[in-house]
Write a protein that holds these residues in place. Structure first.
Motif, mmCIF file in Angstrom:
data_model
loop_
_atom_site.group_PDB
_atom_site.id
_atom_site.type_symbol
_atom_site.label_atom_id
_atom_site.label_comp_id
_atom_site.label_asym_id
_atom_site.label_seq_id
_atom_site.Cartn_x
_atom_site.Cartn_y
_atom_site.Cartn_z
ATOM 1 N N UNK A 39 46.491 -44.002 -3.665
ATOM 2 C CA UNK A 39 46.968 -43.409 -4.921
ATOM 3 C C UNK A 39 46.483 -44.246 -6.100
ATOM 4 N N UNK A 40 46.558 -45.574 -5.967
ATOM 5 C CA UNK A 40 46.074 -46.473 -7.013
ATOM 6 C C UNK A 40 44.574 -46.273 -7.253
ATOM 7 N N UNK A 41 43.802 -46.205 -6.161
ATOM 8 C CA UNK A 41 42.350 -46.040 -6.273
ATOM 9 C C UNK A 41 42.007 -44.692 -6.903
ATOM 10 N N UNK A 42 42.723 -43.654 -6.514
ATOM 11 C CA UNK A 42 42.474 -42.337 -7.113
ATOM 12 C C UNK A 42 42.814 -42.374 -8.605
ATOM 13 N N UNK A 43 43.898 -43.036 -8.950
ATOM 14 C CA UNK A 43 44.247 -43.186 -10.364
ATOM 15 C C UNK A 43 43.170 -43.928 -11.142
ATOM 16 N N UNK A 44 42.661 -45.009 -10.572
ATOM 17 C CA UNK A 44 41.572 -45.754 -11.220
ATOM 18 C C UNK A 44 40.312 -44.898 -11.324
ATOM 19 N N UNK A 45 40.048 -44.121 -10.288
ATOM 20 C CA UNK A 45 38.874 -43.248 -10.303
ATOM 21 C C UNK A 45 38.960 -42.233 -11.431
ATOM 22 N N UNK A 46 40.146 -41.675 -11.625
ATOM 23 C CA UNK A 46 40.334 -40.720 -12.719
ATOM 24 C C UNK A 46 40.260 -41.424 -14.070
ATOM 25 N N UNK A 48 38.686 -44.200 -14.939
ATOM 26 C CA UNK A 48 37.334 -44.649 -15.273
ATOM 27 C C UNK A 48 36.305 -43.519 -15.216
ATOM 28 N N UNK A 49 36.737 -42.314 -14.891
ATOM 29 C CA UNK A 49 35.838 -41.155 -14.796
ATOM 30 C C UNK A 49 34.593 -41.496 -13.978
ATOM 31 N N UNK A 50 34.818 -41.930 -12.747
ATOM 32 C CA UNK A 50 33.686 -42.303 -11.911
ATOM 33 C C UNK A 50 32.819 -41.080 -11.620
ATOM 34 N N UNK A 51 31.586 -41.342 -11.246
ATOM 35 C CA UNK A 51 30.630 -40.257 -11.007
ATOM 36 C C UNK A 51 30.963 -39.510 -9.710
ATOM 37 N N UNK A 52 30.344 -38.346 -9.551
ATOM 38 C CA UNK A 52 30.521 -37.580 -8.306
ATOM 39 C C UNK A 52 30.053 -38.402 -7.107
ATOM 40 N N UNK A 53 28.971 -39.116 -7.271
ATOM 41 C CA UNK A 53 28.434 -39.944 -6.198
ATOM 42 C C UNK A 53 29.437 -41.037 -5.823
ATOM 43 N N UNK A 54 30.043 -41.668 -6.814
ATOM 44 C CA UNK A 54 31.058 -42.690 -6.551
ATOM 45 C C UNK A 54 32.289 -42.070 -5.877
ATOM 46 N N UNK A 55 32.659 -40.861 -6.313
ATOM 47 C CA UNK A 55 33.789 -40.164 -5.689
ATOM 48 C C UNK A 55 33.558 -39.966 -4.192
ATOM 49 N N UNK A 56 32.315 -39.667 -3.818
ATOM 50 C CA UNK A 56 32.015 -39.473 -2.392
ATOM 51 C C UNK A 56 32.362 -40.723 -1.598
ATOM 52 N N UNK A 57 31.995 -41.880 -2.110
ATOM 53 C CA UNK A 57 32.303 -43.132 -1.418
ATOM 54 C C UNK A 57 33.806 -43.381 -1.375
ATOM 55 N N UNK A 58 34.487 -43.088 -2.464
ATOM 56 C CA UNK A 58 35.948 -43.272 -2.501
ATOM 57 C C UNK A 58 36.615 -42.360 -1.473
ATOM 58 N N UNK A 59 36.203 -41.108 -1.416
ATOM 59 C CA UNK A 59 36.792 -40.150 -0.471
ATOM 60 C C UNK A 59 36.521 -40.569 0.976
ATOM 61 N N UNK A 60 35.300 -40.993 1.262
ATOM 62 C CA UNK A 60 34.968 -41.436 2.620
ATOM 63 C C UNK A 60 35.763 -42.688 2.982
ATOM 64 N N UNK A 61 35.919 -43.602 2.039
ATOM 65 C CA UNK A 61 36.691 -44.822 2.310
ATOM 66 C C UNK A 61 38.156 -44.489 2.588
ATOM 67 N N UNK A 62 38.740 -43.639 1.771
ATOM 68 C CA UNK A 62 40.148 -43.274 1.951
ATOM 69 C C UNK A 62 40.341 -42.479 3.244
ATOM 70 N N UNK A 63 39.518 -41.466 3.451
ATOM 71 C CA UNK A 63 39.632 -40.660 4.667
ATOM 72 C C UNK A 63 39.393 -41.480 5.919
ATOM 73 N N UNK A 64 38.438 -42.385 5.859
ATOM 74 C CA UNK A 64 38.127 -43.219 7.013
ATOM 75 C C UNK A 64 39.256 -44.161 7.379
ATOM 76 N N UNK A 65 39.864 -44.766 6.385
ATOM 77 C CA UNK A 65 40.929 -45.726 6.690
ATOM 78 C C UNK A 65 42.153 -45.010 7.253
ATOM 79 N N UNK A 66 42.477 -43.841 6.713
ATOM 80 C CA UNK A 66 43.601 -43.076 7.269
ATOM 81 C C UNK A 66 43.299 -42.631 8.701
ATOM 82 N N UNK A 67 42.083 -42.164 8.930
ATOM 83 C CA UNK A 67 41.710 -41.718 10.278
ATOM 84 C C UNK A 67 41.777 -42.862 11.277
ATOM 85 N N UNK A 68 41.217 -43.995 10.917
ATOM 86 C CA UNK A 68 41.246 -45.137 11.841
ATOM 87 C C UNK A 68 42.663 -45.648 12.064
#
Length: 124
Positions: A39-46, A48-68
């Motif tokens: 939630x904190x990272x998503x808030x920071x992402x919003x 700082x208006x990170x790029x779409x490319x950066x969002x992809x890495x954030x989503x993969x990092x979040x999804x990956x950690x929850x999955x593992x």
């Protein structure tokens, strides 16, 4: 089997998955920590208006950690179900699964540093 049963079975499989996620969030401290961090990272992402490319890495990092973390929890549950006595292989199974989560968590932090450090430095 009737083809009309497929949507019902599909919905049931989704509901089982959601039940598993809710169970892990309710019972596992680390899942709640990951949720708060996400939630904190998503808030920071919003913010700082990170790029779409950066969002992809954030989503993969979040999804990956929850999955593992869910896989780690499942392994722990199965090991605990099979034996309540100490066994070196049971310990190894749990430690290996925890190690996988740890490696991914460190990787996610490194991804976060690469993405957010330039934004934070500009902000300061």
């Amino acid at each position: 089997m009737d083809s009309r049963d497929k949507p019902v079975r599909l919905w049931k499989s989704f509901s089982y998955a959601l039940t598993g996620i809710k169970t892990a969030l309710w019972l596992e401290r680390n899942m709640r920590i990951h949720l708060i961090a996400s939630i904190f990272v998503i808030g920071c992402s919003l913010y700082f208006s990170i790029s779409k490319f950066e969002w992809l890495f954030v989503i993969v990092a979040i999804g990956g950690i929850f999955s593992l973390e869910l896989i780690n929890t499942a392994i722990e549950r199965v090991v605990d179900m099979i034996t309540d006595k100490y066994h070196p292989l049971a310990k190894q199974a749990k430690d290996l699964a925890a190690g996988a989560v740890f490696i991914y968590a460190v990787t996610a932090v490194v991804i976060g540093i690469f993405i957010f450090l330039p934004h934070v430095l500009r902000w300061l």
